[in-house]
Design a protein around this motif. Structure first.
Motif, short mmCIF file in Angstrom:
data_model
loop_
_atom_site.label_atom_id
_atom_site.label_comp_id
_atom_site.label_asym_id
_atom_site.label_seq_id
_atom_site.Cartn_x
_atom_site.Cartn_y
_atom_site.Cartn_z
N GLU A 89 76.63 -48.80 56.74
CA GLU A 89 77.72 -49.77 56.83
C GLU A 89 77.24 -51.21 56.94
O GLU A 89 77.70 -52.08 56.21
N VAL A 90 76.32 -51.46 57.85
CA VAL A 90 75.92 -52.85 58.10
C VAL A 90 75.01 -53.37 57.02
O VAL A 90 75.19 -54.47 56.51
N ILE A 91 74.02 -52.59 56.64
CA ILE A 91 73.04 -53.11 55.69
C ILE A 91 73.09 -52.33 54.40
O ILE A 91 72.07 -52.00 53.81
N THR A 92 74.27 -52.02 53.92
CA THR A 92 74.43 -51.36 52.64
C THR A 92 73.73 -52.18 51.55
O THR A 92 73.92 -53.37 51.44
N GLY A 93 72.94 -51.49 50.77
CA GLY A 93 72.19 -52.18 49.72
C GLY A 93 70.72 -52.25 50.00
O GLY A 93 69.92 -52.44 49.09
N PHE A 94 70.32 -52.11 51.25
CA PHE A 94 68.90 -52.00 51.52
C PHE A 94 68.45 -50.59 51.15
O PHE A 94 69.27 -49.71 50.88
N ASN A 95 67.14 -50.36 51.17
CA ASN A 95 66.64 -49.06 50.78
C ASN A 95 67.04 -48.03 51.83
O ASN A 95 66.36 -47.81 52.81
N LYS A 150 71.32 -60.83 56.22
CA LYS A 150 72.49 -60.66 55.37
C LYS A 150 73.56 -61.69 55.70
O LYS A 150 74.17 -62.29 54.80
N ARG A 151 73.82 -61.90 56.98
CA ARG A 151 74.83 -62.89 57.38
C ARG A 151 74.44 -64.28 56.91
O ARG A 151 75.28 -65.06 56.48
N GLN A 152 73.14 -64.59 57.00
CA GLN A 152 72.67 -65.91 56.57
C GLN A 152 72.90 -66.10 55.07
O GLN A 152 73.39 -67.14 54.63
N ILE A 153 72.55 -65.07 54.29
CA ILE A 153 72.73 -65.14 52.84
C ILE A 153 74.20 -65.27 52.50
O ILE A 153 74.60 -66.06 51.63
N GLU A 154 75.03 -64.49 53.19
CA GLU A 154 76.47 -64.57 52.93
C GLU A 154 77.03 -65.95 53.28
O GLU A 154 77.88 -66.47 52.57
N LEU A 197 77.99 -58.82 33.03
CA LEU A 197 77.81 -60.26 33.18
C LEU A 197 76.93 -60.59 34.37
O LEU A 197 77.03 -59.97 35.44
N GLY A 198 76.08 -61.59 34.19
CA GLY A 198 75.08 -61.94 35.19
C GLY A 198 75.67 -62.48 36.48
O GLY A 198 75.19 -62.15 37.57
N ARG A 199 76.68 -63.33 36.39
CA ARG A 199 77.25 -63.91 37.62
C ARG A 199 77.91 -62.83 38.47
O ARG A 199 77.82 -62.87 39.70
N ASP A 200 78.55 -61.88 37.83
CA ASP A 200 79.16 -60.79 38.59
C ASP A 200 78.08 -59.95 39.28
O ASP A 200 78.22 -59.58 40.45
N LYS A 201 77.01 -59.67 38.56
CA LYS A 201 75.92 -58.88 39.17
C LYS A 201 75.28 -59.66 40.31
O LYS A 201 74.95 -59.07 41.36
N LEU A 202 75.10 -60.96 40.13
CA LEU A 202 74.52 -61.78 41.19
C LEU A 202 75.38 -61.73 42.45
O LEU A 202 74.86 -61.60 43.57
N GLU A 203 76.69 -61.84 42.28
CA GLU A 203 77.58 -61.77 43.44
C GLU A 203 77.48 -60.42 44.14
O GLU A 203 77.46 -60.35 45.37
N GLN A 204 77.41 -59.36 43.35
CA GLN A 204 77.32 -58.03 43.96
C GLN A 204 76.03 -57.88 44.75
O GLN A 204 76.00 -57.33 45.85
N LEU A 205 74.93 -58.39 44.19
CA LEU A 205 73.64 -58.28 44.88
C LEU A 205 73.61 -59.14 46.13
O LEU A 205 73.05 -58.75 47.16
N LEU A 206 74.21 -60.31 46.07
CA LEU A 206 74.25 -61.17 47.25
C LEU A 206 75.11 -60.56 48.35
O LEU A 206 74.80 -60.70 49.54
N LYS A 207 76.18 -59.89 47.97
CA LYS A 207 77.02 -59.24 48.96
C LYS A 207 76.26 -58.15 49.72
O LYS A 207 76.52 -57.89 50.90
N GLN A 208 75.34 -57.50 49.03
CA GLN A 208 74.55 -56.46 49.69
C GLN A 208 73.65 -57.04 50.77
O GLN A 208 73.33 -56.36 51.74
N GLY A 209 73.27 -58.29 50.60
CA GLY A 209 72.50 -58.97 51.63
C GLY A 209 71.04 -58.59 51.70
O GLY A 209 70.33 -59.02 52.62
N ARG A 210 70.56 -57.83 50.76
CA ARG A 210 69.16 -57.41 50.83
C ARG A 210 68.21 -58.51 50.39
O ARG A 210 67.11 -58.62 50.91
#
Length: 1035
Positions: A45-51, A89-93, A334-347
């Motif tokens: 839940e908290v760090i979804t997207g990390f390994n 993750k919070r910092q990136i968000e 699309l690249g911007r959509d993928k970038l947003e998804q990756l940034l949301k993961q916070g990894r």
């Protein structure tokens, strides 16, 4: 510290405080169920997207340590690690939120400015000739018709159509496609092949070429190295005679990049120019052949060049520009959509994401595609409203305003938006067999029919204890974004679903898990562990191999068991597998994010779910499997409506949109074309056209270039729109000498040296040019060697310094000036001094780059931007920071910069122009002390390709000399079919340009170990001669 209670308390405290990271309901639900697990919460839940696999494995390993002190120490370290990741993750968000807020403010400001320029209080003076503008927007009444057959759409065309499609990455072939082999060989590969095949079978389409990369690597099949592959047509054999000698659909594989390596899409960027040069040669040759075959005296140029994905879009933009034909683009992902998804993961931070995915270069390619495309084809409305609106070059609100103005025959003041068109992908239904009945009594040898089961059925059913149960089918790569892990969890935790159904996961092909990519292997290992955790043996199938021809049989098996197809991806751009499943009579469960929404709206054959809601997925599957009446109703709806996604329907809509574009193509012929008019094909011919337009562009230049400030030039806005070269003082003389009709001999040169060294002064440029001349004393006057000067300086600046450098205009075959805004030829008049030199402007080049040139509106916005910078940095003693210059050209707006450090990053200017729908190509020159703004399709590299197309100059015979760095267009000097010599010691100071002129590092786009590029360590006569000898250009 006995026991681990303090750890749970610690994690609970973080959980209570940090409710903003994710949905607050998650923790409450876990607590209400009485089985809260801190480790599970933080991992899932908290760090979804990390390994997830590695982190959970570390936690389990630490928990199993017998020594309590060591166990507590390990778990404490794990807690701190988790806390650090969550904090990151919070910092990136937070940083991304600030970035978005700033972008929203800038977009709104630009939108208001555009609205102010286009006041709705229209006067008669604002109305002009907008017929051409309407066509340029591809928004004519015919283009807006909902359903137009290809025959109707092409009723006004008197020739057959040639279409060019481009899809660069992945492994592409017509039969036995290896879909799922890797992340680059997926749905897009299947789509482009089937699109090419379907278009090639349409009435009125003579030939379709699908251009891709030729791959001759030892680890891929030999078929990917074949230069040409004909796609089997979809028309009956009785109509085969109607296809011309070279007609039909073909896969054309262009060699570029390392010949013995299969490259992922992320590392293809440095090799794009090489592909463009190779594709250009193919299109020119094929156009000439097709023109002869249909009995035309001119080549059959493509009606459109259609790029698929960002890399192909960038390539299509360059080809469209040099050939002057319309461009179409499909983004797929699309690249911007993928970038947003990756940034949301916070990894990862933005920089870390870019280093892995080269995402900023991809986004820039997509912005370029917006700049150039006539039509953007999307699969769904969601793609337009939620993905494309993230880009600087597209704004739905401004787009609607521009459409309204075009409809009312009102000028848009140079602002252009591509037309967004929703055309769902098609499917070929001729060979689709709808499965009836179920498997009762037919599993063991298929006793009722006597026919053996397909091998893939046997391969799947061997996994099951009871193969007669309905099959839940998922077909996707083991990629995290496909969300297969959540599907397995939903299946494993729902006892009712496990009792009623089996689960089949078709996850591409694999030989060994260790041989898969780290991401894919991690997902697969997680699935295998979940199967073990929930004891799903005998209920889940995950075969290692399947062929493309097996996929229809897999759908048929699922339908025969009265099963369900599911696509649980977090976001699905379209969802072609949903259409394939529906065509076989399978109800669907699909993600509510993306294309499935539009598909479900048409088919009404299943349930949409939140892919993050595990319980919702389980409930939807259980509902369809358990309720046979609902299953039958969904099946019936899907089969009744599926024809709306057929390939013929797709192609009819596609062709109606393409043929409604304003048709552009070269209006001249190559000198070696037997049908060409030799007089029309010369600069003199071009000058006759100019004279007819009262332009009289045979020029006599002398004197120094005058500069004027912004305030004095603002009032000249309307004058600058005239097609004349403004460089004070100028003497314009009429074209009355017949010898000027002699064409440049570029096509006869065996060696063409292009001097493209970006020095800060004209003297510096001409100085190194003279050194290069001196390195070739025997070839300087030889008819086999030619010289071209390619520079950011104007022709008058060059001309005024030629005598001082001991050079003459006649020493050169051509001059590419103003950063590619203009192409000049020296007049073939008798010898004269440079002060009396005559130059001819190639106006055919201007006709190429005129496309989307904003003219006065663009210039006024540039002046306004310059004034705002001057206001912010106002200094009465030093004067303005930015001053407008007279570039002497109608296709280049120049500005001098007093102090580059006071000017905002140049990429911000490019972004501002795009937000206001003004399409241009800005170049930062002379270590940041000059800004040239030229048409979006103009550049020095494109000018060289133009000379290849227009005058037959062979690009393989071109050697381009550059410095260690250069202007902001420096990267375009590398990677093509030409050779490049880097002169060490020149233009080192230009490094400050490249730090703020692009959003991606220069190193990402420069080819490494390029055999066509050599370093010249000593930039003197001997060093240059040695470099040319090394390139085998001198004997």
């Amino acid at each position: 510290m006995a026991g681990n209670d303090w750890i749970n308390s610690y994690l609970e405290a973080i959980l209570d405080v940090d409710t903003g990271i994710n949905d607050q309901k998650s923790s409450l639900l876990l607590r209400e169920r009485g089985r809260f697990s801190p480790a599970q919460y933080f991992v899932e839940e908290v760090i979804t997207g990390f390994n997830e696999t590695d982190l959970h494995r570390s936690w389990v390993r630490a928990s199993s340590i017998r020594n309590s002190e060591e166990r507590n120490t390990r778990l404490e370290n794990m807690c701190w690690r988790i806390w650090t990741l969550a904090r990151k993750k919070r910092q990136i968000e937070g940083e991304e939120a600030q970035r978005k807020a700033k972008k929203r403010v800038e977009r709104e400001k630009a939108r208001k400015q555009a609205a102010a320029d286009m006041s709705e209080d229209l006067s008669e003076g604002e109305k002009g000739d907008v017929v051409g503008e309407m066509l340029a927007h591809s928004d004519s009444i015919k283009g807006r018709m909902s359903r137009v057959s290809s025959v109707d759409a092409m009723a006004n065309l008197d020739k057959k159509l040639y279409l060019v499609l481009i899809s660069l990455h992945g492994l592409i072939r017509g039969e036995n496609m290896e879909l799922g082999r890797d992340s680059d060989t997926g749905g897009q590969v299947k789509y482009v092949v089937e699109l090419a095949r379907a278009l090639g079978s349409m009435p009125g389409v003579y030939r379709v070429d699908l251009l891709t990369r030729q791959v001759m690597a030892p680890d891929v099949d030999w078929t990917y190295g074949e230069p040409t592959e004909m796609l089997n047509p979809l028309i009956p054999e009785s109509q085969m005679d109607e296809i011309g000698e070279s007609g039909g659909a073909y896969i054309i594989r262009i060699p570029f990049g390392p010949k013995d390596k299969y490259l992922s899409k992320e590392v293809l960027w440095p090799h794009i120019p090489e592909f463009v040069d190779g594709a250009l040669g193919h299109i020119m040759q094929m156009s000439k052949v097709l023109g002869k075959q249909i009995g035309s005296e001119r080549p059959l140029w493509p009606i459109a060049i259609h790029g698929h994905y960002a890399d192909a879009g960038n390539s299509a933009a360059l080809l469209s520009g040099v050939l002057n034909v319309p461009m179409v683009f499909t983004g797929h992902s699309l690249g911007r959509d993928k970038l947003e998804q990756l940034l949301k993961q916070g990894r990862q931070s933005r920089e870390e994401i870019d280093s892995v995915y080269k995402i900023m270069r991809r986004i820039e390619a997509e912005e370029i595609s917006l700049d150039v495309s006539e039509v953007i084809i999307t699969s769904t409305r969601q793609e337009i409203e939620e993905q494309w609106r993230l880009y600087d070059g597209f704004d739905p609100v401004l787009e609607r305003k521009l459409r309204a103005r075009i409809k009312r025959n009102v000028s848009s003041f140079g602002r252009i938006m591509p037309r967004m068109v929703v055309i769902p992908p098609g499917m070929e239904f001729r060979n689709v067999s709808v499965q009836d009945g179920d498997l009762d009594g037919e599993i063991d040898g298929n006793e009722s029919s006597g026919a053996p089961d397909p091998p893939i059925w046997i391969e799947i059913m061997r996994f099951f204890t009871n193969p007669r149960k309905p099959m839940i089918l998922a077909l996707a790569r083991p990629d995290p974004k496909k969300n297969l892990i959540t599907l397995v969890k939903a299946f494993g935790e729902c006892r009712g679903l496990r009792d009623l159904a089996n689960l089949t996961l078709i996850m591409g092909n694999r030989d060994d898990i260790d041989g898969m990519s780290a991401t894919n292997s991690s997902v697969l290992l997680s699935i295998i562990k979940l199967i073990d955790k929930y004891d799903l043996y005998g209920q889940v199938a995950y075969p290692k191999h399947h062929k493309q021809c097996d996929v229809p049989e897999i759908y048929r098996l699922a339908a025969k068991t009265k099963g369900v197809f599911i696509n649980p991806a977090f976001i699905e751009p379209f969802g072609l597998t949903l259409i394939e499943a529906a065509a076989r009579g399978l109800p669907i469960v699909a993600t509510k994010n993306g294309g499935p929404v539009d598909i479900h709206r048409v088919l009404d054959n299943g349930v949409l779910v939140d892919p993050h809601d595990q319980q919702s997925i389980a409930d939807a599957l259980l509902k369809l499997v358990a309720d046979k009446h609902l299953w039958g109703r969904c099946r019936e709806h899907g089969l009744r409506n599926i024809h709306r996604f057929s390939w013929p329907e797709h192609c009819r809509t596609y062709l109606s949109r393409i043929t409604s574009c304003k048709q552009r193509q070269p209006k001249w012929q190559r000198p070696d074309n037997p049908y060409a008019d030799p007089e029309r094909d010369s600069p003199g011919g071009s000058l006759r056209d100019i004279h007819d337009l009262s332009l009289n562009l045979k020029l006599s230049l002398d004197g120094d270039k005058a500069e004027e400030g912004i305030q004095n030039l603002v009032s000249k806005g309307k004058e600058s729109g005239k097609k004349q070269v403004k460089s004070a003082p100028l003497k314009v003389s009429p074209n009355d000498k017949q010898e000027s009709s002699r064409s440049p001999k570029l096509n006869m040169r065996k060696l063409i040296i292009v001097v493209s060294v970006d020095c800060d002064s004209v003297a510096g440029v001409l100085g190194i040019t003279k050194t290069i001349f001196a390195a070739n004393p025997s070839t300087k006057d030889s008819p086999s060697t030619g010289f071209i000067l390619s520079t950011s300086f104007s022709i008058s600046e060059i001309n005024s310094h030629l005598d001082k450098a001991g050079l003459k205009a006649s020493d050169f075959d051509a001059f590419i000036c103003n950063s590619g805004g203009d192409v000049y030829f020296p007049s073939p008049s008798p010898e004269q001094s440079s002060s009396d030199s005559l130059y001819l402007v190639d106006t055919d080049y201007h006709s190429h780059v005129d496309y989307r040139w904003g003219g006065d509106s663009l210039r006024n916005n540039l002046v306004r931007w310059a004034a705002s910078v001057n206001e912010k940095t106002k200094d009465d003693k030093e004067g303005p920071v930015i001053t407008e210059l007279d570039s002497g050209s109608s296709h280049c707006y120049g500005f001098s910069v007093r102090d580059p450090a006071l000017v905002p990053p140049f990429k911000e200017l490019r972004r501002l122009m795009r937000i206001q729908a003004l399409r241009c190509n800005g170049v930062y020159c002379r270590s940041g002390e000059r800004i040239n703004v030229v048409p979006v399709l103009a550049s020095r590299a494109q000018a060289l390709r133009y000379l290849h197309v227009r005058w037959g100059m062979e690009l393989s015979k071109v050697v381009v000399f550059v410095g260690e760095l250069g202007d902001s267009d420096y990267e375009a000097s590398f990677g093509g079919m030409h050779k490049t010599v880097v002169l060490k010691g020149y233009c080192k100071s230009a490094d400050k340009i490249h730090s703020n002129c692009r959003s991606y590092p220069l190193q990402q786009v420069l080819p490494t170990d390029d055999p066509n590029t050599i370093q010249c360590q000593k930039s003197d006569v001997d060093g240059i001669k040695a470099a040319l000898t090394k390139l085998s250009q001198l004997k």
